[in-house]
Enzyme design. Sequence first.
Site, PDB file in Angstrom:
ATOM      1  N   ASP A  17      -0.586  83.925   0.761  1.00  0.00           N
ATOM      2  CA  ASP A  17      -0.790  82.992   1.859  1.00  0.00           C
ATOM      3  C   ASP A  17       0.309  82.003   2.166  1.00  0.00           C
ATOM      4  O   ASP A  17       0.467  81.144   1.452  1.00  0.00           O
ATOM      5  CB  ASP A  17      -2.000  82.277   2.040  1.00  0.00           C
ATOM      6  CG  ASP A  17      -3.300  83.203   2.168  1.00  0.00           C
ATOM      7  OD1 ASP A  17      -3.065  84.592   2.574  1.00  0.00           O
ATOM      8  OD2 ASP A  17      -4.355  82.978   1.445  1.00  0.00           O
TER       9      ASP A  17
ATOM     10  N   ASP B  67     -11.381  89.018   9.050  1.00  0.00           N
ATOM     11  CA  ASP B  67     -11.920  87.784   8.550  1.00  0.00           C
ATOM     12  C   ASP B  67     -13.466  87.758   9.039  1.00  0.00           C
ATOM     13  O   ASP B  67     -13.446  87.542  10.197  1.00  0.00           O
ATOM     14  CB  ASP B  67     -11.208  86.451   8.617  1.00  0.00           C
ATOM     15  CG  ASP B  67      -9.920  86.662   8.283  1.00  0.00           C
ATOM     16  OD1 ASP B  67      -9.538  87.166   7.293  1.00  0.00           O
ATOM     17  OD2 ASP B  67      -8.843  85.900   8.944  1.00  0.00           O
TER      18      ASP B  67
END
Length: 252
Positions: free
Chosen positions: A12, A131
């Site tokens: 990330d 998500d």
Amino acid sequence: MGLAKRIIPCLDVKDGETVKGTNFVNLRKAGDPVALGKAYSEQGADELVFLDITASFEGRKTFTEMVTRVAAEINIPFTVGGGINELADVERLLYAGADKVSVNSAAIRRPELISDITRRFGSQVCVCAIDARYDEDGWHCYLKGGRERTERGLMEWAHEAQERGAGEILFTSMNHDGVKNGYANEALCQLSEELSIPIIASGGAGCKEHFKDVFTIGHADAALAASVFHFGEIPLPELKTYLYHEGINIRR
């Protein structure tokens, strides 16, 4: 035994640095993405995922130059996501060295983006990242790095993504992200049973047993993790040896 299960470190990236948080917030720095990507490739990772986690929220494009630098250092399949809104973004990232692209916010807003990508580049290039968070009224998909709830349910959106040609689903449970209590195995098992494309599990890895559980209970095809790798809590070679001895079909 079927296809080998995959172990996928995830980078990330925010402002050029690898970061990791808990439940999508409280980010802390975890190192240089180029150096980490190279190390994971050398340690036996099956694939690498690179997510520019603030690209959609900030309305900018993924950091292409860093993608090129990471791709030059690794020899494993490389998926890139963040801020992909049109075919030109996909083309740019594939040219920079990505093997696959991950689409999330833009695909929920405009589902035909998945169809466009798969028609142009093939299903194998398109990973639909979802998500989702388990709220009082069930699993709901979220946009913009978990900042904005939608009314799309996890299962119905995953089905549509498959129907539009996505090659894989990358499901991150926001409830489990960074908590290290194990993956969302019940939801993963349902996805695996209902869909015919591979499911990549994300969110919840804290120990080696969690990886075994995500394959045996969650029936995931691949397990993605970040902090346990970035901070040296679970060495990749050690994890693969453990899974092999637990009877999991794993590449070594």
